[in-house]
Design an enzyme around this catalytic site. Structure first.
Site, PDB file in Angstrom:
ATOM      1  N   SER A  14      73.662  74.000  51.625  1.00 11.79           N
ATOM      2  CA  SER A  14      74.796  74.858  50.727  1.00 11.79           C
ATOM      3  C   SER A  14      74.187  74.572  48.598  1.00 11.79           C
ATOM      4  O   SER A  14      75.151  74.812  48.108  1.00 11.79           O
ATOM      5  CB  SER A  14      75.791  74.683  50.567  1.00 11.79           C
ATOM      6  OG  SER A  14      75.820  74.750  51.960  1.00 11.79           O
ATOM      7  N   GLY A  43      74.756  75.326  55.538  1.00 22.09           N
ATOM      8  CA  GLY A  43      75.615  76.275  55.695  1.00 22.09           C
ATOM      9  C   GLY A  43      76.670  76.765  56.092  1.00 22.09           C
ATOM     10  O   GLY A  43      77.687  77.957  56.333  1.00 22.09           O
ATOM     11  N   GLU A  45      69.181  66.664  54.467  1.00 20.90           N
ATOM     12  CA  GLU A  45      69.946  67.763  54.290  1.00 20.90           C
ATOM     13  C   GLU A  45      71.136  67.443  55.451  1.00 20.90           C
ATOM     14  O   GLU A  45      70.862  66.775  56.391  1.00 20.90           O
ATOM     15  CB  GLU A  45      69.116  68.498  55.502  1.00 20.90           C
ATOM     16  CG  GLU A  45      67.844  69.299  54.939  1.00 20.90           C
ATOM     17  CD  GLU A  45      67.729  70.693  54.770  1.00 20.90           C
ATOM     18  OE1 GLU A  45      68.107  72.063  53.814  1.00 20.90           O
ATOM     19  OE2 GLU A  45      67.851  70.690  56.297  1.00 20.90           O
ATOM     20  N   GLU A  86      69.191  71.854  62.697  1.00 19.91           N
ATOM     21  CA  GLU A  86      69.204  73.367  64.274  1.00 19.91           C
ATOM     22  C   GLU A  86      68.344  72.809  64.851  1.00 19.91           C
ATOM     23  O   GLU A  86      68.492  72.778  66.246  1.00 19.91           O
ATOM     24  CB  GLU A  86      69.074  74.631  63.231  1.00 19.91           C
ATOM     25  CG  GLU A  86      69.784  74.586  62.367  1.00 19.91           C
ATOM     26  CD  GLU A  86      70.391  76.014  60.920  1.00 19.91           C
ATOM     27  OE1 GLU A  86      69.497  76.925  60.938  1.00 19.91           O
ATOM     28  OE2 GLU A  86      71.028  76.129  59.776  1.00 19.91           O
ATOM     29  N   GLY A 133      68.461  77.388  52.469  1.00 16.84           N
ATOM     30  CA  GLY A 133      68.831  78.278  53.701  1.00 16.84           C
ATOM     31  C   GLY A 133      68.972  80.178  52.737  1.00 16.84           C
ATOM     32  O   GLY A 133      68.478  80.289  52.269  1.00 16.84           O
ATOM     33  N   GLY A 134      70.397  80.161  53.237  1.00 14.64           N
ATOM     34  CA  GLY A 134      71.085  81.071  53.269  1.00 14.64           C
ATOM     35  C   GLY A 134      71.287  81.476  51.453  1.00 14.64           C
ATOM     36  O   GLY A 134      70.407  82.894  51.320  1.00 14.64           O
ATOM     37  N   HIS A 192      64.196  69.699  61.459  1.00 15.33           N
ATOM     38  CA  HIS A 192      65.312  70.579  61.220  1.00 15.33           C
ATOM     39  C   HIS A 192      66.926  70.270  61.897  1.00 15.33           C
ATOM     40  O   HIS A 192      66.698  70.220  63.089  1.00 15.33           O
ATOM     41  CB  HIS A 192      65.474  72.070  60.706  1.00 15.33           C
ATOM     42  CG  HIS A 192      66.260  72.572  59.578  1.00 15.33           C
ATOM     43  ND1 HIS A 192      67.484  73.332  60.646  1.00 15.33           N
ATOM     44  CD2 HIS A 192      66.128  73.413  58.045  1.00 15.33           C
ATOM     45  CE1 HIS A 192      68.554  73.389  59.433  1.00 15.33           C
ATOM     46  NE2 HIS A 192      67.902  73.633  58.359  1.00 15.33           N
ATOM     47  N   ASN A 214      64.218  78.315  53.452  1.00 12.77           N
ATOM     48  CA  ASN A 214      63.732  78.260  55.007  1.00 12.77           C
ATOM     49  C   ASN A 214      64.966  79.468  55.181  1.00 12.77           C
ATOM     50  O   ASN A 214      66.147  79.567  54.955  1.00 12.77           O
ATOM     51  CB  ASN A 214      64.463  76.700  55.413  1.00 12.77           C
ATOM     52  CG  ASN A 214      65.150  77.379  56.637  1.00 12.77           C
ATOM     53  OD1 ASN A 214      63.626  77.978  57.559  1.00 12.77           O
ATOM     54  ND2 ASN A 214      65.591  76.049  57.327  1.00 12.77           N
ATOM     55  N   TRP A 215      63.794  80.347  56.050  1.00 10.88           N
ATOM     56  CA  TRP A 215      64.834  81.283  55.979  1.00 10.88           C
ATOM     57  C   TRP A 215      65.106  82.025  57.619  1.00 10.88           C
ATOM     58  O   TRP A 215      65.734  83.157  58.360  1.00 10.88           O
ATOM     59  CB  TRP A 215      63.439  82.512  55.927  1.00 10.88           C
ATOM     60  CG  TRP A 215      63.533  83.534  54.677  1.00 10.88           C
ATOM     61  CD1 TRP A 215      64.216  82.444  53.317  1.00 10.88           C
ATOM     62  CD2 TRP A 215      62.947  84.470  53.586  1.00 10.88           C
ATOM     63  NE1 TRP A 215      63.507  83.715  52.658  1.00 10.88           N
ATOM     64  CE2 TRP A 215      63.014  84.644  52.736  1.00 10.88           C
ATOM     65  CE3 TRP A 215      61.456  85.626  54.864  1.00 10.88           C
ATOM     66  CZ2 TRP A 215      62.108  85.692  51.716  1.00 10.88           C
ATOM     67  CZ3 TRP A 215      60.946  86.246  54.093  1.00 10.88           C
ATOM     68  CH2 TRP A 215      61.114  86.262  52.700  1.00 10.88           C
ATOM     69  N   LYS A 216      65.317  80.666  58.436  1.00  9.91           N
ATOM     70  CA  LYS A 216      65.394  80.942  59.620  1.00  9.91           C
ATOM     71  C   LYS A 216      64.730  82.009  60.562  1.00  9.91           C
ATOM     72  O   LYS A 216      63.881  82.701  60.322  1.00  9.91           O
ATOM     73  CB  LYS A 216      66.761  80.189  59.600  1.00  9.91           C
ATOM     74  CG  LYS A 216      67.462  79.299  58.421  1.00  9.91           C
ATOM     75  CD  LYS A 216      68.612  78.983  59.338  1.00  9.91           C
ATOM     76  CE  LYS A 216      69.413  77.816  57.373  1.00  9.91           C
ATOM     77  NZ  LYS A 216      70.366  77.008  58.319  1.00  9.91           N
TER      78      LYS A 216
END
Ligand code: PEP
Length: 254
Positions: free
Chosen positions: A217, A177, A171, A101, A238-239, A99, A10-12
Protein backbone atom coordinates in the site's frame (compact mmCIF):
# COMPACT_ATOMS: atom_id res chain seq x y z
CA UNK A 1 26.74 3.58 2.24
CA UNK A 2 24.74 5.32 -0.45
CA UNK A 3 22.50 3.05 -2.47
CA UNK A 4 20.31 4.04 -5.41
CA UNK A 5 16.54 4.02 -4.96
CA UNK A 6 14.39 1.63 -6.99
CA UNK A 7 10.68 2.26 -7.54
CA UNK A 8 9.26 -0.93 -9.04
CA UNK A 9 5.69 -1.43 -10.22
CA UNK A 10 4.00 -4.84 -10.09
CA UNK A 11 1.01 -4.81 -12.41
CA UNK A 12 -0.18 -8.29 -11.39
CA UNK A 13 -2.98 -9.53 -13.70
CA UNK A 14 -4.17 -6.08 -14.73
CA UNK A 15 -4.25 -4.33 -18.14
CA UNK A 16 -4.83 -5.57 -21.68
CA UNK A 17 -2.25 -4.69 -24.33
CA UNK A 18 -3.93 -1.38 -25.36
CA UNK A 19 -4.40 -0.38 -21.71
CA UNK A 20 -0.79 -1.21 -20.92
CA UNK A 21 0.53 0.72 -23.92
CA UNK A 22 -1.52 3.76 -22.92
CA UNK A 23 -0.26 3.73 -19.33
CA UNK A 24 3.38 3.29 -20.36
CA UNK A 25 2.96 6.03 -22.96
CA UNK A 26 1.64 8.45 -20.32
CA UNK A 27 4.35 7.44 -17.88
CA UNK A 28 7.29 7.78 -20.27
CA UNK A 29 5.96 11.17 -21.39
CA UNK A 30 5.71 12.35 -17.77
CA UNK A 31 9.23 11.08 -17.00
CA UNK A 32 10.57 12.89 -20.10
CA UNK A 33 8.99 16.17 -18.95
CA UNK A 34 10.17 15.78 -15.34
CA UNK A 35 13.04 13.34 -14.81
CA UNK A 36 13.27 11.44 -11.55
CA UNK A 37 16.28 12.22 -9.33
CA UNK A 38 19.52 10.84 -10.73
CA UNK A 39 19.79 8.02 -8.20
CA UNK A 40 16.22 6.78 -8.77
CA UNK A 41 15.48 3.83 -11.09
CA UNK A 42 11.99 3.01 -12.36
CA UNK A 43 11.12 -0.63 -12.99
CA UNK A 44 7.79 -2.12 -14.15
CA UNK A 45 6.60 -5.73 -14.32
CA UNK A 46 3.61 -5.95 -16.69
CA UNK A 47 1.88 -9.26 -17.44
CA UNK A 48 4.34 -11.50 -19.35
CA UNK A 49 2.24 -11.73 -22.50
CA UNK A 50 2.50 -7.96 -22.89
CA UNK A 51 6.16 -7.66 -21.93
CA UNK A 52 7.80 -8.07 -25.39
CA UNK A 53 5.53 -5.51 -27.05
CA UNK A 54 6.17 -2.95 -24.32
CA UNK A 55 9.92 -3.52 -24.46
CA UNK A 56 9.89 -3.26 -28.24
CA UNK A 57 8.11 0.11 -28.10
CA UNK A 58 9.51 1.64 -24.95
CA UNK A 59 13.10 0.47 -24.43
CA UNK A 60 15.63 3.16 -23.48
CA UNK A 61 12.91 5.48 -22.20
CA UNK A 62 13.98 5.47 -18.57
CA UNK A 63 12.07 2.37 -17.43
CA UNK A 64 13.41 -1.17 -16.93
CA UNK A 65 10.92 -3.94 -17.61
CA UNK A 66 10.62 -7.39 -16.06
CA UNK A 67 8.33 -10.33 -15.37
CA UNK A 68 6.29 -11.30 -12.31
CA UNK A 69 7.37 -14.95 -12.07
CA UNK A 70 9.41 -17.61 -13.82
CA UNK A 71 9.73 -21.39 -13.71
CA UNK A 72 12.50 -23.07 -11.75
CA UNK A 73 13.00 -25.37 -14.77
CA UNK A 74 15.17 -24.67 -17.76
CA UNK A 75 12.59 -25.93 -20.29
CA UNK A 76 10.23 -28.87 -20.72
CA UNK A 77 6.67 -30.10 -20.63
CA UNK A 78 5.37 -27.56 -18.11
CA UNK A 79 2.21 -26.20 -19.71
CA UNK A 80 1.54 -22.57 -18.91
CA UNK A 81 4.98 -21.90 -17.44
CA UNK A 82 7.56 -19.37 -18.63
CA UNK A 83 11.31 -19.90 -18.29
CA UNK A 84 13.89 -17.35 -17.21
CA UNK A 85 15.61 -17.79 -20.60
CA UNK A 86 12.36 -16.80 -22.36
CA UNK A 87 12.07 -13.70 -20.21
CA UNK A 88 15.70 -12.80 -20.95
CA UNK A 89 15.19 -13.44 -24.67
CA UNK A 90 12.67 -10.59 -24.94
CA UNK A 91 15.27 -8.32 -23.30
CA UNK A 92 13.55 -8.04 -19.95
CA UNK A 93 15.89 -7.20 -17.09
CA UNK A 94 14.40 -8.62 -13.93
CA UNK A 95 11.84 -11.00 -12.49
CA UNK A 96 9.78 -10.78 -9.28
CA UNK A 97 9.94 -14.06 -7.30
CA UNK A 98 8.20 -15.32 -4.19
CA UNK A 99 5.44 -12.71 -4.15
CA UNK A 100 2.96 -13.43 -1.34
CA UNK A 101 0.21 -14.07 -3.92
CA UNK A 102 2.38 -16.80 -5.49
CA UNK A 103 3.03 -18.21 -2.02
CA UNK A 104 -0.67 -18.15 -1.10
CA UNK A 105 -2.33 -19.27 -4.35
CA UNK A 106 0.42 -21.41 -5.88
CA UNK A 107 1.92 -22.85 -2.68
CA UNK A 108 5.42 -21.55 -3.34
CA UNK A 109 7.89 -21.98 -0.50
CA UNK A 110 11.43 -20.72 -0.01
CA UNK A 111 13.05 -23.95 -1.26
CA UNK A 112 11.25 -23.53 -4.58
CA UNK A 113 11.87 -19.79 -4.65
CA UNK A 114 15.62 -20.44 -4.16
CA UNK A 115 15.56 -22.56 -7.34
CA UNK A 116 13.68 -19.85 -9.23
CA UNK A 117 16.23 -17.24 -8.13
CA UNK A 118 18.99 -19.58 -9.36
CA UNK A 119 17.20 -19.88 -12.75
CA UNK A 120 16.87 -16.08 -12.98
CA UNK A 121 20.52 -15.43 -12.14
CA UNK A 122 21.71 -18.12 -14.58
CA UNK A 123 19.95 -16.12 -17.28
CA UNK A 124 21.41 -12.75 -16.24
CA UNK A 125 18.13 -11.47 -14.83
CA UNK A 126 17.95 -9.49 -11.60
CA UNK A 127 15.75 -11.35 -9.09
CA UNK A 128 13.45 -9.36 -6.82
CA UNK A 129 12.96 -11.71 -3.87
CA UNK A 130 9.76 -11.01 -1.89
CA UNK A 131 9.32 -11.91 1.76
CA UNK A 132 7.02 -10.85 4.58
CA UNK A 133 4.82 -12.07 7.41
CA UNK A 134 1.04 -12.50 7.63
CA UNK A 135 -1.11 -10.57 10.10
CA UNK A 136 -1.52 -13.65 12.33
CA UNK A 137 2.24 -14.10 12.46
CA UNK A 138 2.75 -10.45 13.40
CA UNK A 139 0.01 -10.56 16.03
CA UNK A 140 1.68 -13.64 17.50
CA UNK A 141 4.97 -11.74 17.69
CA UNK A 142 6.63 -14.08 15.17
CA UNK A 143 7.29 -11.57 12.39
CA UNK A 144 11.04 -11.19 12.90
CA UNK A 145 11.59 -14.96 13.11
CA UNK A 146 9.44 -15.61 10.02
CA UNK A 147 11.22 -13.07 7.83
CA UNK A 148 14.68 -14.12 9.09
CA UNK A 149 13.80 -17.74 8.21
CA UNK A 150 12.45 -16.81 4.76
CA UNK A 151 15.57 -14.83 3.87
CA UNK A 152 17.88 -17.54 5.22
CA UNK A 153 16.15 -20.38 3.36
CA UNK A 154 15.79 -18.56 0.05
CA UNK A 155 19.19 -16.85 -0.11
CA UNK A 156 21.69 -19.15 1.63
CA UNK A 157 24.08 -20.69 -0.86
CA UNK A 158 24.40 -17.79 -3.27
CA UNK A 159 27.82 -16.14 -3.52
CA UNK A 160 28.55 -12.42 -3.16
CA UNK A 161 28.53 -11.92 -6.92
CA UNK A 162 25.11 -13.55 -7.20
CA UNK A 163 23.82 -11.53 -4.26
CA UNK A 164 24.67 -8.34 -6.15
CA UNK A 165 22.00 -9.36 -8.69
CA UNK A 166 19.29 -9.88 -6.09
CA UNK A 167 16.98 -7.19 -4.71
CA UNK A 168 14.87 -7.94 -1.64
CA UNK A 169 11.30 -6.67 -1.25
CA UNK A 170 9.90 -6.76 2.29
CA UNK A 171 6.14 -6.93 1.84
CA UNK A 172 4.08 -7.57 4.96
CA UNK A 173 1.12 -9.61 3.66
CA UNK A 174 -1.33 -7.58 5.79
CA UNK A 175 -0.29 -4.41 3.94
CA UNK A 176 -0.58 -5.70 0.36
CA UNK A 177 -3.60 -4.29 -1.43
CA UNK A 178 -5.30 -3.48 1.87
CA UNK A 179 -4.68 0.26 2.12
CA UNK A 180 -2.98 -0.42 5.47
CA UNK A 181 0.69 0.54 5.27
CA UNK A 182 3.40 -0.49 7.69
CA UNK A 183 4.49 2.59 9.61
CA UNK A 184 7.92 3.90 8.62
CA UNK A 185 9.18 2.63 12.00
CA UNK A 186 7.73 -0.89 11.50
CA UNK A 187 9.18 -1.06 7.99
CA UNK A 188 12.57 0.31 9.02
CA UNK A 189 13.00 -2.14 11.90
CA UNK A 190 12.27 -5.08 9.58
CA UNK A 191 14.59 -3.78 6.88
CA UNK A 192 17.35 -3.38 9.49
CA UNK A 193 16.74 -6.97 10.62
CA UNK A 194 16.97 -8.22 7.01
CA UNK A 195 20.24 -6.34 6.54
CA UNK A 196 21.58 -7.77 9.81
CA UNK A 197 20.57 -11.27 8.65
CA UNK A 198 22.54 -10.73 5.43
CA UNK A 199 25.53 -9.57 7.47
CA UNK A 200 25.44 -12.83 9.40
CA UNK A 201 24.79 -15.07 6.36
CA UNK A 202 27.31 -13.33 4.09
CA UNK A 203 29.32 -10.28 5.13
CA UNK A 204 29.11 -6.53 5.68
CA UNK A 205 29.65 -5.72 2.00
CA UNK A 206 26.76 -7.89 0.80
CA UNK A 207 24.54 -6.45 3.55
CA UNK A 208 25.46 -2.84 2.85
CA UNK A 209 25.06 -3.15 -0.91
CA UNK A 210 21.69 -4.96 -0.89
CA UNK A 211 18.71 -2.93 -2.11
CA UNK A 212 15.79 -3.66 0.18
CA UNK A 213 12.45 -2.33 -1.08
CA UNK A 214 9.31 -1.90 0.99
CA UNK A 215 5.98 -3.06 -0.49
CA UNK A 216 2.46 -2.78 0.86
CA UNK A 217 0.00 0.00 0.00
CA UNK A 218 2.69 2.52 -0.98
CA UNK A 219 0.98 5.68 -2.23
CA UNK A 220 2.17 9.16 -3.30
CA UNK A 221 1.24 10.44 0.17
CA UNK A 222 3.26 7.95 2.25
CA UNK A 223 6.19 7.16 -0.08
CA UNK A 224 8.53 10.00 0.93
CA UNK A 225 8.52 9.12 4.64
CA UNK A 226 8.94 5.40 3.98
CA UNK A 227 11.73 5.89 1.45
CA UNK A 228 13.64 8.28 3.71
CA UNK A 229 14.27 5.52 6.29
CA UNK A 230 17.95 4.53 6.34
CA UNK A 231 17.41 0.89 5.31
CA UNK A 232 14.57 1.42 2.81
CA UNK A 233 15.89 1.67 -0.74
CA UNK A 234 12.62 2.27 -2.58
CA UNK A 235 9.38 0.39 -3.06
CA UNK A 236 7.60 -2.44 -4.80
CA UNK A 237 4.25 -0.92 -5.71
CA UNK A 238 1.10 -2.79 -6.74
CA UNK A 239 -2.17 -0.86 -7.02
CA UNK A 240 -0.66 2.61 -7.26
CA UNK A 241 1.61 1.55 -10.15
CA UNK A 242 -1.44 1.00 -12.37
CA UNK A 243 -2.27 4.71 -12.55
CA UNK A 244 0.46 6.78 -14.21
CA UNK A 245 -0.13 9.91 -12.07
CA UNK A 246 -0.01 7.91 -8.80
CA UNK A 247 3.12 6.06 -9.86
CA UNK A 248 4.92 9.26 -10.91
CA UNK A 249 3.92 10.77 -7.53
CA UNK A 250 5.74 7.88 -5.85
CA UNK A 251 8.74 8.13 -8.20
CA UNK A 252 9.15 11.87 -7.47
CA UNK A 253 8.80 11.18 -3.74
CA UNK A 254 11.86 8.89 -3.92
C1 PEP B 1 2.42 -5.83 -4.30
O1 PEP B 1 1.56 -6.54 -4.80
O2 PEP B 1 3.61 -6.13 -4.43
C2 PEP B 1 1.98 -4.65 -3.56
C3 PEP B 1 2.83 -4.07 -2.77
O3 PEP B 1 0.66 -4.26 -3.74
P1 PEP B 1 -0.02 -2.90 -3.18
O4 PEP B 1 0.95 -1.77 -3.45
O5 PEP B 1 -1.26 -2.76 -3.96
O6 PEP B 1 -0.24 -3.10 -1.73
Amino acid sequence: MSRKKIVAGNWKMYKTLPEAMETIGTLTHALAVQSPKENVEVWIAPPSVILPMIIHNYHNRGISFGAQNCSEHKEGAYTGEISAAMIKSVEAQFVILGHSERRAYHHENDTLIHKKIRAALSNQLIAIYCCGETLDQRNAGQHFDIVRKQVTEALSGFNADEMSNIVIAYEPVWAIGTGVTASPEQAQEMHALIRETLRQLFDGKVADQMHILYGGSVKPGNAAELFSQPDIDGGLVGGASLVASDFTGIIYAA
